[in-house]
Design a protein around this motif. Structure first.
Motif, PDB file in Angstrom:
ATOM      1  N   ILE A  20     -43.360 -25.262 -22.300  1.00 48.07           N
ATOM      2  CA  ILE A  20     -44.138 -23.658 -22.617  1.00 48.07           C
ATOM      3  C   ILE A  20     -43.523 -23.659 -24.224  1.00 48.07           C
ATOM      4  N   LEU A  21     -44.595 -23.506 -24.903  1.00 49.31           N
ATOM      5  CA  LEU A  21     -44.747 -23.368 -26.391  1.00 49.31           C
ATOM      6  C   LEU A  21     -44.238 -22.038 -26.602  1.00 49.31           C
ATOM      7  N   ALA A  22     -43.071 -21.483 -27.195  1.00 47.04           N
ATOM      8  CA  ALA A  22     -42.761 -20.144 -27.050  1.00 47.04           C
ATOM      9  C   ALA A  22     -42.136 -19.878 -28.468  1.00 47.04           C
ATOM     10  N   GLY A  23     -42.470 -20.706 -29.416  1.00 43.26           N
ATOM     11  CA  GLY A  23     -41.748 -20.564 -30.917  1.00 43.26           C
ATOM     12  C   GLY A  23     -42.223 -19.670 -32.094  1.00 43.26           C
ATOM     13  N   GLY A  24     -43.603 -19.300 -31.666  1.00 41.75           N
ATOM     14  CA  GLY A  24     -44.546 -18.578 -32.612  1.00 41.75           C
ATOM     15  C   GLY A  24     -44.007 -17.222 -32.700  1.00 41.75           C
ATOM     16  N   ARG A  25     -44.678 -16.376 -33.898  1.00 42.56           N
ATOM     17  CA  ARG A  25     -44.156 -15.287 -34.027  1.00 42.56           C
ATOM     18  C   ARG A  25     -45.344 -14.280 -33.448  1.00 42.56           C
ATOM     19  N   GLY A  26     -46.599 -14.684 -33.527  1.00 45.75           N
ATOM     20  CA  GLY A  26     -47.702 -13.858 -32.948  1.00 45.75           C
ATOM     21  C   GLY A  26     -47.657 -12.717 -34.060  1.00 45.75           C
ATOM     22  N   ALA A  27     -48.125 -13.252 -35.188  1.00 43.45           N
ATOM     23  CA  ALA A  27     -48.035 -12.273 -36.265  1.00 43.45           C
ATOM     24  C   ALA A  27     -49.072 -10.941 -36.203  1.00 43.45           C
ATOM     25  N   ARG A  28     -50.152 -11.256 -35.258  1.00 48.57           N
ATOM     26  CA  ARG A  28     -51.098 -10.046 -35.023  1.00 48.57           C
ATOM     27  C   ARG A  28     -50.734  -8.948 -34.339  1.00 48.57           C
ATOM     28  N   THR A  37     -40.115 -12.832 -30.593  1.00 52.48           N
ATOM     29  CA  THR A  37     -41.458 -13.596 -30.325  1.00 52.48           C
ATOM     30  C   THR A  37     -42.164 -13.216 -29.323  1.00 52.48           C
ATOM     31  N   LYS A  38     -43.753 -13.363 -29.603  1.00 57.54           N
ATOM     32  CA  LYS A  38     -44.668 -12.678 -28.632  1.00 57.54           C
ATOM     33  C   LYS A  38     -44.507 -13.126 -27.185  1.00 57.54           C
ATOM     34  N   PRO A  39     -43.909 -14.258 -26.858  1.00 54.90           N
ATOM     35  CA  PRO A  39     -43.838 -14.675 -25.423  1.00 54.90           C
ATOM     36  C   PRO A  39     -42.679 -13.548 -24.613  1.00 54.90           C
ATOM     37  N   THR A  69     -38.306 -22.969 -28.165  1.00 52.08           N
ATOM     38  CA  THR A  69     -37.998 -21.505 -28.938  1.00 52.08           C
ATOM     39  C   THR A  69     -37.857 -21.881 -30.198  1.00 52.08           C
ATOM     40  N   GLN A  70     -38.065 -20.989 -31.283  1.00 51.98           N
ATOM     41  CA  GLN A  70     -37.833 -21.152 -32.324  1.00 51.98           C
ATOM     42  C   GLN A  70     -37.645 -19.663 -33.019  1.00 51.98           C
ATOM     43  N   TYR A  71     -38.744 -18.773 -33.315  1.00 58.03           N
ATOM     44  CA  TYR A  71     -38.781 -17.732 -34.150  1.00 58.03           C
ATOM     45  C   TYR A  71     -38.344 -16.601 -33.227  1.00 58.03           C
ATOM     46  N   TRP A 109     -37.192 -27.574 -39.383  1.00 58.15           N
ATOM     47  CA  TRP A 109     -37.223 -26.818 -37.833  1.00 58.15           C
ATOM     48  C   TRP A 109     -38.813 -27.292 -37.497  1.00 58.15           C
ATOM     49  N   TYR A 110     -39.192 -26.693 -36.217  1.00 59.98           N
ATOM     50  CA  TYR A 110     -40.254 -27.155 -35.708  1.00 59.98           C
ATOM     51  C   TYR A 110     -41.596 -26.726 -36.655  1.00 59.98           C
ATOM     52  N   THR A 111     -42.259 -27.774 -37.327  1.00 59.20           N
ATOM     53  CA  THR A 111     -43.306 -27.341 -38.091  1.00 59.20           C
ATOM     54  C   THR A 111     -44.602 -26.808 -37.678  1.00 59.20           C
ATOM     55  N   GLY A 112     -44.774 -27.077 -36.370  1.00 57.35           N
ATOM     56  CA  GLY A 112     -46.125 -26.764 -35.867  1.00 57.35           C
ATOM     57  C   GLY A 112     -45.832 -27.313 -34.248  1.00 57.35           C
ATOM     58  N   THR A 113     -46.900 -26.805 -33.510  1.00 59.70           N
ATOM     59  CA  THR A 113     -46.654 -26.845 -32.019  1.00 59.70           C
ATOM     60  C   THR A 113     -46.410 -28.215 -31.551  1.00 59.70           C
ATOM     61  N   ASP A 115     -45.235 -30.659 -33.454  1.00 50.86           N
ATOM     62  CA  ASP A 115     -44.101 -31.108 -33.839  1.00 50.86           C
ATOM     63  C   ASP A 115     -42.717 -30.800 -33.105  1.00 50.86           C
ATOM     64  N   ALA A 116     -43.036 -29.397 -32.491  1.00 45.83           N
ATOM     65  CA  ALA A 116     -42.064 -29.129 -31.526  1.00 45.83           C
ATOM     66  C   ALA A 116     -41.879 -29.676 -30.101  1.00 45.83           C
ATOM     67  N   VAL A 117     -43.077 -30.590 -29.680  1.00 47.07           N
ATOM     68  CA  VAL A 117     -42.951 -31.611 -28.667  1.00 47.07           C
ATOM     69  C   VAL A 117     -42.268 -32.747 -29.270  1.00 47.07           C
ATOM     70  N   ALA A 136     -49.231 -22.779 -23.832  1.00 44.27           N
ATOM     71  CA  ALA A 136     -48.922 -21.573 -24.933  1.00 44.27           C
ATOM     72  C   ALA A 136     -48.193 -20.675 -23.819  1.00 44.27           C
ATOM     73  N   GLY A 137     -47.203 -20.221 -24.666  1.00 47.58           N
ATOM     74  CA  GLY A 137     -46.013 -19.415 -23.702  1.00 47.58           C
ATOM     75  C   GLY A 137     -46.610 -17.789 -24.015  1.00 47.58           C
ATOM     76  N   ASP A 138     -47.931 -17.590 -24.570  1.00 43.53           N
ATOM     77  CA  ASP A 138     -48.172 -16.167 -25.015  1.00 43.53           C
ATOM     78  C   ASP A 138     -49.573 -15.699 -24.362  1.00 43.53           C
ATOM     79  N   GLU A 190     -60.150 -26.011 -34.524  1.00 42.45           N
ATOM     80  CA  GLU A 190     -59.075 -24.858 -34.211  1.00 42.45           C
ATOM     81  C   GLU A 190     -59.567 -23.680 -35.216  1.00 42.45           C
ATOM     82  N   LYS A 191     -59.607 -22.645 -34.687  1.00 40.68           N
ATOM     83  CA  LYS A 191     -60.032 -21.156 -35.228  1.00 40.68           C
ATOM     84  C   LYS A 191     -60.970 -21.482 -36.500  1.00 40.68           C
ATOM     85  N   PRO A 192     -62.262 -21.810 -35.878  1.00 40.93           N
ATOM     86  CA  PRO A 192     -63.260 -21.915 -36.949  1.00 40.93           C
ATOM     87  C   PRO A 192     -64.023 -20.782 -37.466  1.00 40.93           C
TER      88      PRO A 192
HETATM   89  P1  ATP Z   1     -50.662 -15.929 -33.668  1.00 37.91           P
HETATM   90  O1  ATP Z   1     -50.953 -15.125 -32.135  1.00 37.91           O
HETATM   91  O2  ATP Z   1     -50.554 -14.863 -34.679  1.00 37.91           O
HETATM   92  O3  ATP Z   1     -51.909 -16.894 -33.988  1.00 37.91           O
HETATM   93  P2  ATP Z   1     -48.584 -17.907 -33.010  1.00 37.91           P
HETATM   94  O4  ATP Z   1     -47.967 -18.740 -34.013  1.00 37.91           O
HETATM   95  O5  ATP Z   1     -47.739 -17.269 -31.764  1.00 37.91           O
HETATM   96  O6  ATP Z   1     -49.554 -16.875 -33.819  1.00 37.91           O
HETATM   97  P3  ATP Z   1     -50.402 -20.119 -31.991  1.00 37.91           P
HETATM   98  O7  ATP Z   1     -50.162 -20.596 -33.381  1.00 37.91           O
HETATM   99  O8  ATP Z   1     -51.751 -19.730 -31.479  1.00 37.91           O
HETATM  100  O9  ATP Z   1     -49.709 -18.563 -32.187  1.00 37.91           O
HETATM  101  O10 ATP Z   1     -49.408 -20.805 -30.961  1.00 37.91           O
HETATM  102  C1  ATP Z   1     -49.640 -21.191 -29.617  1.00 37.91           C
HETATM  103  C2  ATP Z   1     -48.459 -21.293 -28.802  1.00 37.91           C
HETATM  104  O11 ATP Z   1     -47.276 -22.059 -29.593  1.00 37.91           O
HETATM  105  C3  ATP Z   1     -47.804 -19.817 -28.753  1.00 37.91           C
HETATM  106  O12 ATP Z   1     -46.960 -19.383 -27.503  1.00 37.91           O
HETATM  107  C4  ATP Z   1     -46.479 -19.797 -29.828  1.00 37.91           C
HETATM  108  O13 ATP Z   1     -45.531 -19.041 -29.349  1.00 37.91           O
HETATM  109  C5  ATP Z   1     -46.070 -21.191 -29.877  1.00 37.91           C
HETATM  110  N1  ATP Z   1     -45.671 -21.666 -31.114  1.00 37.91           N
HETATM  111  C6  ATP Z   1     -46.381 -21.627 -32.342  1.00 37.91           C
HETATM  112  N2  ATP Z   1     -45.643 -22.159 -33.274  1.00 37.91           N
HETATM  113  C7  ATP Z   1     -44.655 -22.941 -32.722  1.00 37.91           C
HETATM  114  C8  ATP Z   1     -43.531 -23.710 -33.087  1.00 37.91           C
HETATM  115  N3  ATP Z   1     -43.269 -24.011 -34.265  1.00 37.91           N
HETATM  116  N4  ATP Z   1     -42.672 -24.082 -32.287  1.00 37.91           N
HETATM  117  C9  ATP Z   1     -42.677 -23.871 -30.836  1.00 37.91           C
HETATM  118  N5  ATP Z   1     -43.651 -23.092 -30.448  1.00 37.91           N
HETATM  119  C10 ATP Z   1     -44.488 -22.714 -31.216  1.00 37.91           C
END
Ligand code: ATP
Length: 422
Positions: A20-28, A37-39, A69-71, A109-113, A115-117, A136-138, A190-192
């Motif tokens: 479960i990817l739960a490291g993003g902020r969810g900036a929106r 973090t958004k999750p 997890t990250q943020y 750190w995890y630079t992207g999803t 990379d996290a895996v 996605a954890g959100d 992605e996000k076109p």
């Molecule tokens: P937003 O909702 O604003 O687009 P986000 O970064 O949370 O921001 P996505 O980029 O769509 O959203 O991320 C998809 C999933 O991956 C989310 O559950 C997010 O928490 C997680 N995620 C994003 N970046 C990372 C990371 N670097 N490491 C681990 N999980 C991540």
């Protein structure tokens, strides 16, 4: 064994590791994710968003789960530690937290999803799964992943992407794909800015739900290749999936009700408007997401709280909530709550009125307050007579955030107040 038999599916789910990817902020979500973090954002009166994919795993029979997890992960970590320890290690079941800990290099750190895996490939390899389910954890939804993994295997896919039809106007927030008549993905962006639409339906696009099933070796190989690719953002949607679509068999799995064939409920509560709406949607007589379904419980950590109570105040004014959901530990005294979702341990005091609002845990609404079309974050104390949601300009002047559609967000930071655990 027949490929559709339950034992076939249970063998597949037991052979699956979920990440479960739960490291993003969810900036929106703006200030709602300033401290978490958004999750970890509370949802549905007593849950957090991550409880939905976690519960889907457990209910689907996938009991080996890593949460990456990250943020700002503190509240997420506490929630999972306290609420998700009930799986049985003796049976090889677990929910583990995999924080970004610079396992691969000591600088990143995890630079992207992706990379996290990638950074956890050694742990994944030790568990030796045949299939890896990346989630996605959100997002909020109820889904039997077993059916998707069975579809993955039966269609001979290397990778399968869960997908849903969305309004073309909203599609630019998602990964968008094109599929052929057999359901094979032939393009993924992605996000076109200009999302491709479904042939014959200019108003709809096929969006990725951020749910992927991979055959183990394919995922390992693709992650290693991606790690060596210069200029890659190391993201599933931006880099890895487009690469796999070009060279492997990537199938789409439409998320539909198997009985009715209708599209199932799935929400990306990624914006304040979507968050407010998805919470209030739960209230109706026949809500699109039924939380009262005993066959698919949403598991969570719950504090030991007394029942909610609704009492007459000292002036004999009755405390009421109608067309609302009210969680444990709340007291509504001599006040009126209408069409609102009230999380745990909230107090609503005399002469106050709360309408069309989402009150997160531990909120205190003072006497004579009037709150309308608002999201009030955890630990906010609204002083006596406060007015929120009645005048957007006044709300903005007070330092609150007002969305384009007129939903007001109030957080403790905006009120200059201390926060407890978020
Ligand atoms: P937003 O909702 O604003 O687009 P986000 O970064 O949370 O921001 P996505 O980029 O769509 O959203 O991320 C998809 C999933 O991956 C989310 O559950 C997010 O928490 C997680 N995620 C994003 N970046 C990372 C990371 N670097 N490491 C681990 N999980 C991540």
């Amino acid at each position: 064994m027949s490929e559709t038999s339950p034992r076939f599916v249970s063998r597949l789910t037991r052979d699956t590791l979920a990440l479960i990817l739960a490291g993003g902020r969810g900036a929106r979500l703006h200030e709602l994710t300033q401290r978490r973090t958004k999750p970890a954002v509370p949802f549905g009166g007593k849950f957090r968003i991550v409880d939905f994919p976690l519960s889907n795993c457990v209910n689907s029979g996938i009991r080996r789960i890593g949460v990456l997890t990250q943020y700002k992960a503190h509240s997420l970590i506490l929630h999972i530690q306290k609420g998700w320890g009930f799986l049985r290690g003796e049976f090889g079941e677990f929910v583990e937290l995999w924080p970004a800990q610079q396992r691969v290099t000591e600088t990143a750190w995890y630079t992207g999803t992706a990379d996290a895996v990638f950074q956890n490939l050694d742990i994944i390899s030790n568990h030796d799964p045949a299939y890896i389910l990346v989630l996605a954890g959100d997002h909020v939804y109820k889904m039997d992943y077993g059916a998707m993994i069975a579809h993955h295997v039966e269609s001979g896919a290397d990778m399968t992407v869960g997908c849903i039809e969305v309004d073309a106007a909203r599609a630019r927030d998602f990964g968008v794909m094109r599929v052929d008549a057999a359901g094979r993905v032939c393009a993924f962006v992605e996000k076109p800015a200009q999302p491709p639409t479904i042939p014959g339906r200019d108003d709809l696009a096929l969006a990725s739900m951020g749910i992927y099933v991979f055959n183990r070796d394919l995922l390992f190989d693709a992650l290693v290749r991606d790690a060596d690719t210069e200029g890659s953002a190391h993201d599933f949607g931006k880099d890895l999936i487009p690469l796999l679509v070009a060279g492997s068999r990537v199938m789409a799995y439409p998320f539909r009700d198997p009985l009715t064939g209708e599209q199932s409920y799935w929400r990306d509560v990624g914006t304040l408007d979507a968050f407010w709406e998805a919470n209030l949607e739960l209230i109706g007589v026949t809500p699109p997401l039924n939380l009262y379904d005993n066959s698919w419980p949403i598991w969570t950590y719950q504090e030991q709280l007394p029942p909610a109570k609704f009492v007459f105040d000292e002036d004999d004014r009755r405390g009421m909530a109608v067309d609302s959901m009210v969680s444990g530990g709340c007291i509504v005294s001599g006040a009126m709550v209408r069409h609102s979702l009230v999380f745990s341990s909230v107090r609503v005091n005399s002469y106050a009125s709360v309408t069309d609002s989402v009150l997160l845990p531990n909120v205190q609404i003072g006497r004579h307050c009037r709150v309308r079309r608002a999201i009030v974050d955890r630990w906010c104390t609204l002083e006596e007579g406060a007015r929120i949601g009645y005048d957007p300009d006044a709300d903005r002047a007070a330092g609150y955030r007002v969305t384009a559609s007129g939903i007001t967000l109030v957080t403790p930071d905006m009120l200059g107040q201390q926060v407890g655990r978020v």
